[in-house]
Design a protein around this motif. Structure first.
Motif, short mmCIF file in Angstrom:
data_model
loop_
_atom_site.label_atom_id
_atom_site.label_comp_id
_atom_site.label_asym_id
_atom_site.label_seq_id
_atom_site.Cartn_x
_atom_site.Cartn_y
_atom_site.Cartn_z
N LEU A 184 0.78 -1.23 0.14
CA LEU A 184 0.18 -0.08 0.04
C LEU A 184 0.85 1.18 0.07
O LEU A 184 0.40 2.25 -0.59
CB LEU A 184 -1.05 -0.13 1.19
CG LEU A 184 -2.02 -1.12 1.13
CD1 LEU A 184 -2.68 -1.04 2.39
CD2 LEU A 184 -3.04 -0.79 0.00
N LEU A 185 2.15 1.07 0.80
CA LEU A 185 2.83 2.31 0.75
C LEU A 185 3.58 2.68 -0.59
O LEU A 185 3.55 3.84 -1.08
CB LEU A 185 3.95 2.13 1.87
CG LEU A 185 3.60 2.15 3.56
CD1 LEU A 185 4.62 1.52 4.26
CD2 LEU A 185 3.15 3.49 3.76
N SER A 186 3.99 1.58 -1.07
CA SER A 186 4.55 1.71 -2.66
C SER A 186 3.54 2.29 -3.51
O SER A 186 3.80 3.01 -4.60
CB SER A 186 5.02 0.31 -3.12
OG SER A 186 6.22 -0.18 -2.24
N THR A 187 2.25 1.79 -3.55
CA THR A 187 1.11 2.11 -4.53
C THR A 187 0.79 3.58 -4.29
O THR A 187 0.86 4.25 -5.25
CB THR A 187 -0.15 1.26 -4.22
OG1 THR A 187 0.47 -0.20 -4.37
CG2 THR A 187 -1.11 1.85 -5.19
N ALA A 188 0.82 4.09 -3.02
CA ALA A 188 0.39 5.47 -2.63
C ALA A 188 1.74 6.29 -3.29
O ALA A 188 1.30 7.60 -3.74
CB ALA A 188 0.25 5.76 -1.01
N GLU A 189 3.04 5.75 -3.01
CA GLU A 189 4.13 6.66 -3.54
C GLU A 189 4.19 6.86 -4.97
O GLU A 189 4.45 7.94 -5.48
CB GLU A 189 5.13 5.92 -3.03
CG GLU A 189 6.42 6.87 -3.13
CD GLU A 189 7.87 5.90 -2.80
OE1 GLU A 189 8.82 6.47 -2.93
OE2 GLU A 189 7.59 4.91 -2.04
N VAL A 190 3.57 5.98 -5.76
CA VAL A 190 3.39 6.00 -7.27
C VAL A 190 2.71 7.39 -7.71
O VAL A 190 2.94 8.24 -8.21
CB VAL A 190 2.84 4.84 -7.87
CG1 VAL A 190 2.61 4.88 -9.46
CG2 VAL A 190 3.71 3.50 -7.76
N PHE A 191 1.56 7.32 -7.09
CA PHE A 191 0.60 8.54 -7.38
C PHE A 191 1.14 9.81 -6.80
O PHE A 191 1.15 10.79 -7.58
CB PHE A 191 -0.91 8.29 -6.59
CG PHE A 191 -1.61 7.18 -7.26
CD1 PHE A 191 -2.36 7.41 -8.27
CD2 PHE A 191 -1.51 5.97 -6.64
CE1 PHE A 191 -3.29 6.52 -8.88
CE2 PHE A 191 -2.05 4.90 -7.46
CZ PHE A 191 -3.01 5.24 -8.40
N ALA A 192 1.91 9.87 -5.58
CA ALA A 192 2.41 11.04 -4.98
C ALA A 192 3.60 11.56 -5.98
O ALA A 192 3.76 12.51 -6.25
CB ALA A 192 2.82 10.61 -3.61
N ASP A 193 4.42 10.57 -6.36
CA ASP A 193 5.71 10.84 -7.11
C ASP A 193 5.40 11.30 -8.30
O ASP A 193 5.73 12.42 -8.87
CB ASP A 193 6.62 9.74 -7.27
CG ASP A 193 7.44 9.54 -5.80
OD1 ASP A 193 7.15 10.18 -4.80
OD2 ASP A 193 7.95 8.38 -5.59
N ASN A 194 4.47 10.71 -9.19
CA ASN A 194 4.18 10.79 -10.65
C ASN A 194 3.66 12.21 -10.56
O ASN A 194 3.70 13.05 -11.31
CB ASN A 194 2.97 10.04 -11.09
CG ASN A 194 2.76 10.15 -12.62
OD1 ASN A 194 3.45 9.40 -13.34
ND2 ASN A 194 1.95 10.95 -12.77
N THR A 195 2.65 12.81 -9.64
CA THR A 195 1.89 13.96 -9.57
C THR A 195 2.94 15.25 -9.16
O THR A 195 2.80 16.21 -9.72
CB THR A 195 0.54 13.92 -8.61
OG1 THR A 195 0.01 12.85 -8.99
CG2 THR A 195 0.00 15.22 -8.63
N ALA A 196 3.88 14.78 -8.15
CA ALA A 196 4.63 15.95 -7.68
C ALA A 196 5.37 16.34 -8.82
O ALA A 196 6.02 17.44 -8.79
CB ALA A 196 5.46 15.25 -6.62
N ALA A 197 6.04 15.44 -9.74
CA ALA A 197 6.82 15.59 -10.73
C ALA A 197 6.23 16.64 -11.68
O ALA A 197 6.91 17.33 -12.47
CB ALA A 197 7.33 14.35 -11.63
N THR A 198 5.13 16.66 -11.77
CA THR A 198 4.12 17.78 -12.75
C THR A 198 4.05 19.11 -12.21
O THR A 198 3.70 19.91 -12.91
CB THR A 198 2.71 17.20 -13.25
OG1 THR A 198 1.74 17.05 -11.94
CG2 THR A 198 2.92 15.65 -13.47
N LEU A 199 4.36 19.13 -11.04
CA LEU A 199 4.11 20.40 -10.08
C LEU A 199 5.29 21.41 -10.65
O LEU A 199 4.99 22.69 -10.62
CB LEU A 199 3.89 20.31 -8.82
CG LEU A 199 2.66 19.84 -8.22
CD1 LEU A 199 2.63 19.58 -6.68
CD2 LEU A 199 1.68 20.84 -8.46
N THR A 200 6.26 20.80 -10.76
CA THR A 200 7.76 21.63 -10.66
C THR A 200 7.60 22.66 -12.01
O THR A 200 7.91 23.77 -11.96
CB THR A 200 8.99 20.79 -10.80
OG1 THR A 200 8.94 20.02 -9.58
CG2 THR A 200 9.94 21.70 -11.07
#
Length: 406
Positions: free
Chosen positions: A117-133
């Motif tokens: 579950l931690l790895s799955t949630a991290e996928v969504f967090a990391d993918n989206t954070a990369a689009t904020l920059t």
């Protein structure tokens, strides 16, 4: 103190990016703690090699399963809120894990479920954070912004986090996960301070069609297509060689467990050197030529490791490779962010993620088969030959890559 802060994160990057960077650094430290503590937790609950191996599997499987869907969501909805929800979910999972540990009620199935579950949630967090920059930083400052983000990943996730996680786990099994929960929750609070311009609303059809749109745009754009293809091929060769790295370190170099860990540490230190030199390099060398040089370094790395039996030489090679990996990764992210339209950032990033992890999985299978049949250096010879052929084929395209961003 102010001059130091200005040098590390110049004011021109803006307050919103500073909040994003602070959140990224904070959560990266927590994730680095989990890198060591997660496998240690599973190993403390079972001696079954298969179950222990699942802890590693659960780190790379979620990106393959969920990256494309994460890309669709980040192009549909408020990106800052997606990061907050994803990291907030991780904090909840960690809190439940800590309670179960404290009560002595955790079994191996529960631990593996939590890690998944931690790895799955991290996928969504990391993918989206990369689009904020690219939404927060001027186009010309993306190289600097991404360098600072990568610095946090190297220094906190790769260098500081794992030994802290191991030390905390030795003190008490719940401590590393409690610490990570606090850090992830702090990351949520920090990213909540980000004020980003509202993204252009993407036309919503259905997820499959939107994923196809991301793939189609990637294939049509010469620079990004070249980047993604390069990442896929070079992760196959890299995955083949690195899949047997522990055997290479012990059988070929004669290193023990500490020496094997030192290879990774030296590589991360090399990455920090790349951090310090990145601005100086990109001010003098085009991004296309930076990428050309990087692919040559990676190709020669495989050759040198295939030839050497000296631990000292290998450590130097890993140091140089670490600097290359940082410089290549930062440049690749920057070129992609400059080229991709804002409303497609999430989906194209997810296509890139699939190629990263898909290449590693295929490469690992090849490396294991080659090492079994021909010996531990065979995957490195395969990596050298495959990389060399691809560099020759790709060479004419790389000088154009930084200029083909329309």
């Amino acid at each position: 103190m102010l001059p130091v802060a200005e040098r590390v994160v110049p004011a021109r990057l803006g307050g919103p990016f500073r909040w994003l960077l602070a959140s990224s650094w904070t959560t990266n430290l927590g994730d680095g703690i989990e890198i060591a503590a997660g496998p240690l937790l599973v190993a403390s609950l079972t001696t079954d090699p298969f179950l222990i191996s699942l802890a590693a599997l659960l780190r790379w499987l979620p990106p393959l399963l969920f990256a494309l869907w994460a890309g669709v969501l980040s192009d549909r909805y408020d990106r800052r809120r997606i990061v907050m929800v994803a990291d907030g979910s991780r904090a909840v999972v960690l809190a439940v894990l800590v309670v179960a540990l404290a009560a002595g009620r955790l079994h191996v199935a529960g631990a593996l479920l939590a890690l998944g579950l931690l790895s799955t949630a991290e996928v969504f967090a990391d993918n989206t954070a990369a689009t904020l920059t690219p939404m927060l930083v001027n186009r010309d400052d993306l190289t600097l912004a991404n360098a600072r983000l990568q610095f946090g990943f190297l220094s906190l996730n790769q260098l500081a986090g794992p030994p802290i996680g191991a030390a905390l786990f030795a003190a008490a099994h719940s401590w590393p996960f409690l610490t990570q929960a606090v850090l992830v929750a702090a990351g949520v609070l920090l990213v909540s301070r980000v004020r980003a311009p509202a993204p252009r609303a993407a036309e919503r059809t259905n997820a499959v069609r939107e994923i196809r749109e991301g793939f189609a745009w990637t294939v049509r754009h010469p620079a990004v297509r070249t980047l993604v293809l390069t990442i896929l091929i070079f992760n196959v060769t890299f995955g083949a060689a690195w899949s047997v790295l522990v055997l290479y370190a012990t059988d070929r170099l004669g290193l023990g467990a500490v020496g094997f860990g030192l290879l990774t540490t030296v590589s991360a230190v090399g990455g920090l050197l790349g951090t310090g030199l990145y601005g100086w390099i990109t001010a003098r060398v085009s991004l296309g030529n930076v990428m050309r040089a990087g692919l040559i370094v990676e190709t020669l790395t495989h050759l040198a490791l295939a030839l050497t039996t000296s631990p000292a030489v290998a450590l130097v090679i890993f140091f140089v490779f670490g600097a290359h990996a940082f410089i290549w990764g930062t440049t690749s992210i920057t070129v992609r962010q400059r080229a991709v339209p804002e409303h497609l950032q999430g989906r194209v990033t997810s296509v890139n993620t699939i190629c990263v992890f898909g290449g590693l999985v295929v490469g690992s299978a090849i490396g294991g088969a080659l090492a079994t049949r021909f010996g531990v250096t065979a995957p490195f010879w395969f990596a050298f030959a495959g990389s060399a052929v691809f560099v020759v084929l790709l060479w004419p395209q790389l000088t154009r890559i930084a200029h083909d961003e329309g």
